[in-house]
Design a protein around this motif. Structure first.
Motif, PDB file in Angstrom:
ATOM      1  N   SER A 154      -1.479  47.901  13.893  1.00  0.00           N
ATOM      2  CA  SER A 154      -2.057  47.647  12.572  1.00  0.00           C
ATOM      3  C   SER A 154      -3.573  47.760  12.554  1.00  0.00           C
ATOM      4  O   SER A 154      -4.196  47.516  11.520  1.00  0.00           O
ATOM      5  CB  SER A 154      -1.661  46.231  12.102  1.00  0.00           C
ATOM      6  OG  SER A 154      -0.269  46.080  12.059  1.00  0.00           O
ATOM      7  N   GLN A 229      -7.809  38.648  12.446  1.00  0.00           N
ATOM      8  CA  GLN A 229      -8.293  38.768  11.062  1.00  0.00           C
ATOM      9  C   GLN A 229      -7.592  39.926  10.356  1.00  0.00           C
ATOM     10  O   GLN A 229      -7.241  39.819   9.173  1.00  0.00           O
ATOM     11  CB  GLN A 229      -9.807  38.963  11.064  1.00  0.00           C
ATOM     12  CG  GLN A 229     -10.585  37.713  11.452  1.00  0.00           C
ATOM     13  CD  GLN A 229     -11.981  38.012  11.959  1.00  0.00           C
ATOM     14  OE1 GLN A 229     -12.402  39.169  12.040  1.00  0.00           O
ATOM     15  NE2 GLN A 229     -12.718  36.971  12.304  1.00  0.00           N
ATOM     16  N   VAL A 230      -7.370  41.014  11.074  1.00  0.00           N
ATOM     17  CA  VAL A 230      -6.650  42.149  10.483  1.00  0.00           C
ATOM     18  C   VAL A 230      -5.212  41.754  10.190  1.00  0.00           C
ATOM     19  O   VAL A 230      -4.688  41.989   9.086  1.00  0.00           O
ATOM     20  CB  VAL A 230      -6.699  43.367  11.437  1.00  0.00           C
ATOM     21  CG1 VAL A 230      -5.773  44.475  10.930  1.00  0.00           C
ATOM     22  CG2 VAL A 230      -8.122  43.896  11.569  1.00  0.00           C
ATOM     23  N   GLU A 233      -4.981  39.326   7.376  1.00  0.00           N
ATOM     24  CA  GLU A 233      -5.704  39.786   6.185  1.00  0.00           C
ATOM     25  C   GLU A 233      -6.793  38.797   5.784  1.00  0.00           C
ATOM     26  O   GLU A 233      -6.920  38.406   4.624  1.00  0.00           O
ATOM     27  CB  GLU A 233      -4.733  40.025   5.019  1.00  0.00           C
ATOM     28  CG  GLU A 233      -3.723  41.135   5.320  1.00  0.00           C
ATOM     29  CD  GLU A 233      -2.812  41.421   4.134  1.00  0.00           C
ATOM     30  OE1 GLU A 233      -2.033  40.520   3.756  1.00  0.00           O
ATOM     31  OE2 GLU A 233      -2.926  42.528   3.580  1.00  0.00           O
TER      32      GLU A 233
END
Length: 281
Positions: A154, A229-230, A233
């Motif tokens: 991701s 954090q990715v 989100e």
């Protein structure tokens, strides 16, 4: 001026603050003051067996003596529900798995002749013994690990901006490097229900931190935090990793080094200006 600038100092109340803590707190304070921004305080007290109320009170007193002030502080022990929600989201995405391995199990697996002993930010890199177990198999004594190979899918072009003087610039996250050098990091310890990695990214987002000021010893953990954090989100702050204050032998200061505690210097008649000079500010 940047009134939207927000940074924080996040000590753990497991001992007295020393000169290294003073340097970190004052660095964050100075950066906020220079642009008219906000300085925040967070008590990282998730490790309840090691935290003491007298140390928390001493932190407040020492920081106030140094001339720092802040809004109402965050206390991680009050925010366990937020960390469980983050872990639940990762679990629903199939990105974490339960791990029953002890340190002895991991050491034994890594002692096999075909294995090396790679080391990451959280000690030796996990060999993947429990990878593939589903969350439905999780027991009360299991830790939760991030399946790094699935997680990096991701990433895209994610990275982080380092503003500090040691490693300035944009650092793009390399998926292969994360797998090889970080491995399946622990996101929830069996004794406290979460980990530093999860708590720090959830709290930085909740406090709307725009720049994380902390020691360079945590620079190697920053890719983990940016990845989380990715995955969750969450907004991503910039970073300022500073050098560490060391003793005359070049060893970093620790909380057990009471001789260099801020409180000890105060008792000897030092002023806040003396502390600034001692740490090079």
């Amino acid at each position: 001026m940047r009134p939207d600038y927000r940074t924080r100092f996040a000590p753990s109340p497991t001992g007295l603050l020393h000169l290294g803590h003073a340097f970190s707190a004052l660095t964050a304070w100075d950066r906020a003051q220079a642009v008219g921004g906000s300085f925040l305080l967070r008590m990282e007290d998730i490790d309840r067996p090691r935290c003491r109320p007298e140390f928390e009170q001493a932190i407040y007193e020492d920081l106030q003596w140094l001339g720092l002030s802040w809004p109402r502080p965050f206390r991680q022990s009050d925010r366990m529900g937020s960390y469980r929600a983050a872990l639940g989201r990762l679990g629903m995405s199939g990105l974490i798995y339960p791990c029953r391995c002890t340190r002895a199990d991991i050491k034994a697996a890594l002692s096999a002749p075909q294995e090396g002993v790679p080391v990451g930010p959280d000690a030796v890199i996990y060999p993947g013994t429990c990878r593939g177990r589903g969350m439905e198999e999780a027991g009360p004594d299991d830790a939760l690990r991030l399946d790094m190979r699935r997680a990096v899918a991701s990433l895209g072009n994610a990275g982080f901006q380092e503003n500090g003087p040691l490693y300035p610039g944009w650092h793009r996250l390399d998926p292969d490097q994360l797998v090889a050098e970080l491995g399946d990091v622990v996101l929830a310890r069996r004794d406290i229900g979460t980990s530093y990695h999860v708590a720090v990214v959830v709290d930085d987002a909740a406090q709307r931190v725009t720049e994380v000021v902390r020691g360079v010893d945590l620079f190697s953990a920053t890719p983990i935090h940016r990845l989380l954090q990715v995955l969750l989100e969450l907004p991503h702050p910039n970073y300022w990793h500073h050098d560490l204050i060391r003793d005359e032998h070049g060893k970093r200061l620790a909380k057990r080094d009471d001789a260099r505690a801020i409180r000890a210097y105060r008792a000897e008649g030092a002023t806040p200006e003396d502390i600034r000079r001692m740490v090079g500010l």
